[in-house]
Design a protein around this motif. Structure first.
Motif, short mmCIF file in Angstrom:
data_model
loop_
_atom_site.label_atom_id
_atom_site.label_comp_id
_atom_site.label_asym_id
_atom_site.label_seq_id
_atom_site.Cartn_x
_atom_site.Cartn_y
_atom_site.Cartn_z
N GLU A 46 0.82 -1.21 0.00
CA GLU A 46 0.00 0.00 0.00
C GLU A 46 0.86 1.26 0.00
N GLU A 47 2.02 1.22 0.64
CA GLU A 47 2.93 2.37 0.55
C GLU A 47 3.40 2.57 -0.89
N TYR A 48 3.72 1.46 -1.54
CA TYR A 48 4.14 1.53 -2.94
C TYR A 48 3.03 2.13 -3.80
N LEU A 49 1.80 1.67 -3.59
CA LEU A 49 0.67 2.17 -4.35
C LEU A 49 0.43 3.66 -4.13
N TYR A 53 3.71 6.50 -9.29
CA TYR A 53 2.76 6.72 -10.37
C TYR A 53 3.17 5.89 -11.57
N ILE A 54 2.24 5.73 -12.52
CA ILE A 54 2.50 4.88 -13.69
C ILE A 54 2.44 5.70 -14.98
N THR A 55 3.16 5.19 -15.97
CA THR A 55 3.09 5.70 -17.33
C THR A 55 2.82 4.51 -18.24
N VAL A 56 1.74 4.58 -19.01
CA VAL A 56 1.33 3.46 -19.85
C VAL A 56 1.46 3.85 -21.32
N PHE A 70 6.92 2.37 -13.67
CA PHE A 70 6.57 2.85 -12.34
C PHE A 70 7.64 3.85 -11.89
N THR A 71 7.22 5.00 -11.42
CA THR A 71 8.15 6.04 -11.00
C THR A 71 7.73 6.58 -9.64
N LYS A 72 8.69 6.75 -8.77
CA LYS A 72 8.38 7.29 -7.45
C LYS A 72 8.06 8.78 -7.56
N ILE A 73 7.01 9.19 -6.91
CA ILE A 73 6.61 10.59 -6.95
C ILE A 73 7.60 11.43 -6.13
N THR A 81 -1.24 9.05 -7.81
CA THR A 81 -0.69 7.80 -7.32
C THR A 81 -1.45 6.61 -7.92
N ILE A 82 -0.84 5.45 -7.88
CA ILE A 82 -1.54 4.23 -8.32
C ILE A 82 -2.79 4.02 -7.47
N TYR A 83 -2.67 4.32 -6.20
CA TYR A 83 -3.78 4.12 -5.27
C TYR A 83 -4.98 5.01 -5.60
N SER A 84 -4.73 6.12 -6.27
CA SER A 84 -5.82 7.03 -6.62
C SER A 84 -6.79 6.40 -7.63
#
Length: 326
Positions: A46-49, A53-56, A70-73, A81-84
């Motif tokens: 969940e911390e990772y999520l 953020y992702i780029t597709v 995957f890139t750290k904000i 965020t991925i969690y968003s």
């Protein structure tokens, strides 16, 4: 042949040698309490999520279509965020499911980039999939501890089908939630894949290698698998002439459960689910023999015309009355 002996032989001969196979593990560290470790894994995932953020890449018809990075904000960054994407109405969509194992309920997060347009695999089918695997770990540098992801394998051009029955549990639970796509032949003899299911699995270590580790993957590591589901292969684990996916109770998942636990996929309740049981009804005649017609062909599954639409699991005649196995 004694069915228990057959089951042992079948298990040994179907183990695969690829990196995400269960057979690669070698226990070398003490076993931790599953529930406690799951809470640790869930915290890391969940911390990772919530910090990446992702780029597709949308590039239909090319091998980089649906590639995800995957890139750290960074501090002060405004990237979503991925969690968003949790329970989003549109794609990408972050969802989760519960998986009961080790007497606890695991939380398996999965990110749907694209659902796919074809068929979904059962959790014992073969899959042809491109994928990239990372493991999560906390690293301390000069008293500062951070969560990071390390890539351990990338397969861009898959050459073989991988059985979900012999991969890690997280794969078997995640891939059936996606679908295949379409294929087209190119003039150079290659095949292009389009509209395939693509996503990311965030797998707790209890659904992966747990205390064993595998290759460069440390023990107790949560895993992040991005993947593209190109094709599926219907497997027949007990080689009775019936694809295993047709021997489940209808939920798309086949289970090998602990002794004494009722298994809806076990017709004769002998503790061996039908998809690995050569004699599903315990009458000392193999299922394959019971399905064989005098002309050497085999009866099939489905609706029996003379039964007013009644569906039976497998049958010996076209009659609604015995002999048939329901």
């Amino acid at each position: 042949m004694n069915k228990f002996k057959f089951y042992f032989i079948l298990t040994i001969t179907t183990l695969s040698l690829f990196s995400c196979s269960k057979s690669d593990t070698v226990a070398d560290v003490p076993l931790r309490e599953y529930a406690t470790q799951h809470e640790t894994d869930k915290t890391d995932i969940e911390e990772y999520l919530k910090t990446y953020y992702i780029t597709v890449t949308d590039h239909a018809g090319f091998t980089d279509d649906q590639d995800v990075t995957f890139t750290k904000i960074p501090t002060g960054g405004l990237q979503p965020t991925i969690y968003s994407f949790l329970d989003s109405a549109t794609y990408p969509k972050l969802l989760s499911k519960e998986v009961s194992l080790h007497d606890i309920k695991y939380k398996l997060y999965y990110l749907v980039l694209r659902e796919g347009v074809g068929a979904s695999p059962c959790n014992v089918d073969g899959v042809l999939a491109a994928y990239k695997g990372d493991y999560l770990a906390r690293k301390t540098v000069e008293t500062v501890t951070t969560l990071s992801a390390t890539t351990f394998e990338t397969v861009k051009y898959p050459q073989q089908f991988l059985s979900l029955f012999t991969t890690i549990t997280g794969w078997g639970e995640g891939f059936p939630l996606f679908k295949t796509g379409t294929t087209s032949s190119n003039t150079d003899g290659t095949v292009s894949f389009n509209n395939f299911g693509a996503g990311v699995l965030f797998i707790p270590s209890g659904l992966a290698y747990y205390n064993n580790g595998a290759g460069s993957i440390p023990s107790y590591s949560p895993l992040v698998f991005s993947f593209k589901l190109y094709e599926i292969q219907r497997l027949d684990q007990d080689q009775d002439g019936i694809p295993s996916y047709q021997e489940d109770n209808g939920d798309g998942f086949l289970r090998v459960l602990a002794t004494g636990v009722t298994n809806p996929d076990d017709t004769d309740k002998d503790g061996i689910p039908d998809f690995i049981d050569i004699d599903d009804d315990a009458d000392n005649f193999t299922t394959k023999l019971e399905l064989k017609k005098p002309d050497g062909t085999y009866h099939t599954f489905g609706t029996v015309p003379s039964c007013s639409g009644q569906t039976v699991k497998r049958y010996l005649t076209a009659s609604c009355k015995p002999p048939y196995i329901n």
